[in-house]
Design a protein around this motif. Structure first.
Motif, PDB file in Angstrom:
ATOM      1  N   CYS A  25      38.583 -35.420 -24.992  1.00  0.00           N
ATOM      2  CA  CYS A  25      38.151 -35.699 -26.297  1.00  0.00           C
ATOM      3  C   CYS A  25      36.767 -35.897 -25.890  1.00  0.00           C
ATOM      4  N   GLY A  26      35.904 -34.672 -26.211  1.00  0.00           N
ATOM      5  CA  GLY A  26      34.639 -34.693 -25.847  1.00  0.00           C
ATOM      6  C   GLY A  26      34.399 -35.131 -24.460  1.00  0.00           C
ATOM      7  N   PRO A  27      33.442 -36.170 -24.015  1.00  0.00           N
ATOM      8  CA  PRO A  27      33.237 -36.686 -22.679  1.00  0.00           C
ATOM      9  C   PRO A  27      34.303 -37.518 -22.151  1.00  0.00           C
ATOM     10  N   HIS A  28      35.221 -38.134 -22.997  1.00  0.00           N
ATOM     11  CA  HIS A  28      36.358 -38.891 -22.843  1.00  0.00           C
ATOM     12  C   HIS A  28      37.586 -38.300 -22.567  1.00  0.00           C
ATOM     13  N   ASN A  29      38.511 -39.258 -21.829  1.00  0.00           N
ATOM     14  CA  ASN A  29      39.931 -38.631 -21.638  1.00  0.00           C
ATOM     15  C   ASN A  29      40.881 -39.708 -22.463  1.00  0.00           C
ATOM     16  N   CYS A  30      41.419 -39.238 -23.576  1.00  0.00           N
ATOM     17  CA  CYS A  30      42.288 -40.309 -24.015  1.00  0.00           C
ATOM     18  C   CYS A  30      43.881 -40.273 -23.564  1.00  0.00           C
ATOM     19  N   GLN A  31      44.304 -41.282 -23.566  1.00  0.00           N
ATOM     20  CA  GLN A  31      45.723 -41.710 -22.967  1.00  0.00           C
ATOM     21  C   GLN A  31      46.448 -41.683 -23.935  1.00  0.00           C
ATOM     22  N   PHE A  32      47.769 -41.544 -23.575  1.00  0.00           N
ATOM     23  CA  PHE A  32      49.224 -41.750 -24.161  1.00  0.00           C
ATOM     24  C   PHE A  32      48.997 -42.990 -25.334  1.00  0.00           C
ATOM     25  N   GLY A  33      49.065 -42.813 -26.552  1.00  0.00           N
ATOM     26  CA  GLY A  33      48.968 -44.135 -27.609  1.00  0.00           C
ATOM     27  C   GLY A  33      47.481 -44.075 -28.183  1.00  0.00           C
ATOM     28  N   GLN A  34      46.695 -43.104 -27.888  1.00  0.00           N
ATOM     29  CA  GLN A  34      45.138 -42.807 -28.420  1.00  0.00           C
ATOM     30  C   GLN A  34      45.166 -41.827 -29.066  1.00  0.00           C
ATOM     31  N   VAL A  35      44.173 -41.973 -30.264  1.00  0.00           N
ATOM     32  CA  VAL A  35      43.760 -40.726 -31.191  1.00  0.00           C
ATOM     33  C   VAL A  35      42.559 -40.339 -30.679  1.00  0.00           C
ATOM     34  N   CYS A  36      42.130 -39.027 -30.477  1.00  0.00           N
ATOM     35  CA  CYS A  36      40.792 -38.664 -30.328  1.00  0.00           C
ATOM     36  C   CYS A  36      40.239 -38.580 -31.524  1.00  0.00           C
ATOM     37  N   LEU A 153      47.207 -36.851 -32.822  1.00  0.00           N
ATOM     38  CA  LEU A 153      46.516 -36.684 -31.707  1.00  0.00           C
ATOM     39  C   LEU A 153      45.041 -36.751 -31.535  1.00  0.00           C
ATOM     40  N   SER A 154      44.621 -35.944 -32.517  1.00  0.00           N
ATOM     41  CA  SER A 154      43.099 -35.937 -32.739  1.00  0.00           C
ATOM     42  C   SER A 154      42.752 -35.519 -34.076  1.00  0.00           C
ATOM     43  N   VAL A 155      41.614 -35.932 -34.755  1.00  0.00           N
ATOM     44  CA  VAL A 155      41.456 -35.796 -36.079  1.00  0.00           C
ATOM     45  C   VAL A 155      39.710 -35.569 -36.025  1.00  0.00           C
ATOM     46  N   SER A 156      39.327 -34.772 -36.754  1.00  0.00           N
ATOM     47  CA  SER A 156      37.841 -34.145 -36.693  1.00  0.00           C
ATOM     48  C   SER A 156      37.435 -34.732 -38.249  1.00  0.00           C
ATOM     49  N   PHE A 157      36.457 -35.344 -38.372  1.00  0.00           N
ATOM     50  CA  PHE A 157      35.551 -35.474 -39.882  1.00  0.00           C
ATOM     51  C   PHE A 157      34.305 -34.669 -40.041  1.00  0.00           C
TER      52      PHE A 157
END
Length: 157
Positions: A25-36, A153-157
């Motif tokens: 998620c960009g510079p981050h690593n999302c874990q299970f249970g997280q939204v990018c 999982l991921s949402v972009s605005f």
């Protein structure tokens, strides 16, 4: 022949990596249970329960037994993605799991959404965004009566 095997191995590795956690998620690593959550290009991993900008709702359209398919039970669902913000959703990725048991195990049993090879759902090309305070509906037919587990999982605005 060797080139084809290398290419297939590479594609399989990419598919496996994209279907596992953590995910980029960009510079981050999302874990299970997280939204990018990507807002104006800024990426953050937030707990799924804190993602109020978008919601998914499931509606049963009908259930039936199909005698031509060994008396198996099938259920049709509509899934509505609702944008709760004052800005458009540019892209959304929805995670699925083994509960997405499509009737025909093909795209003939799912509509108005793209099903990627790794099981992720995305908006179709003819629906590139979801307007502010609007919603978009897609559907599918599943084997059985258990609804599919779907999570943003991921949402972009």
């Amino acid at each position: 022949m060797r080139s084809i095997l290398i290419l297939l191995s590479l594609l399989l590795t990419i598919a496996f990596a994209s279907a596992t956690f953590p995910y980029q998620c960009g510079p981050h690593n999302c874990q299970f249970g997280q939204v990018c959550r990507i807002d104006k290009g800024v990426c953050n991993c937030i707990p799924i329960n804190d993602c109020h900008e978008v919601s998914l709702s499931t509606k049963v359209i009908g259930t039936w037994v199909d005698g031509s398919r060994g008396n198996k039970r099938f259920t049709q669902y509509d899934i509505t993605i609702t944008n709760n913000l004052n800005t458009n959703i540019k892209q959304i990725y929805i995670d699925t799991d083994y509960t997405l048991r499509l009737r025909d195990h093909s795209n003939n049993s799912i509509w108005n959404v793209n099903l990627l090879p790794n099981g992720i759902l995305t908006l179709p090309s003819y629906q590139p965004s979801i307007n502010a305070h609007a919603s978009f509906t897609f559907g599918f037919v599943l084997e059985g009566t258990q609804p599919a587990n779907l999570n943003v999982l991921s949402v972009s605005f």
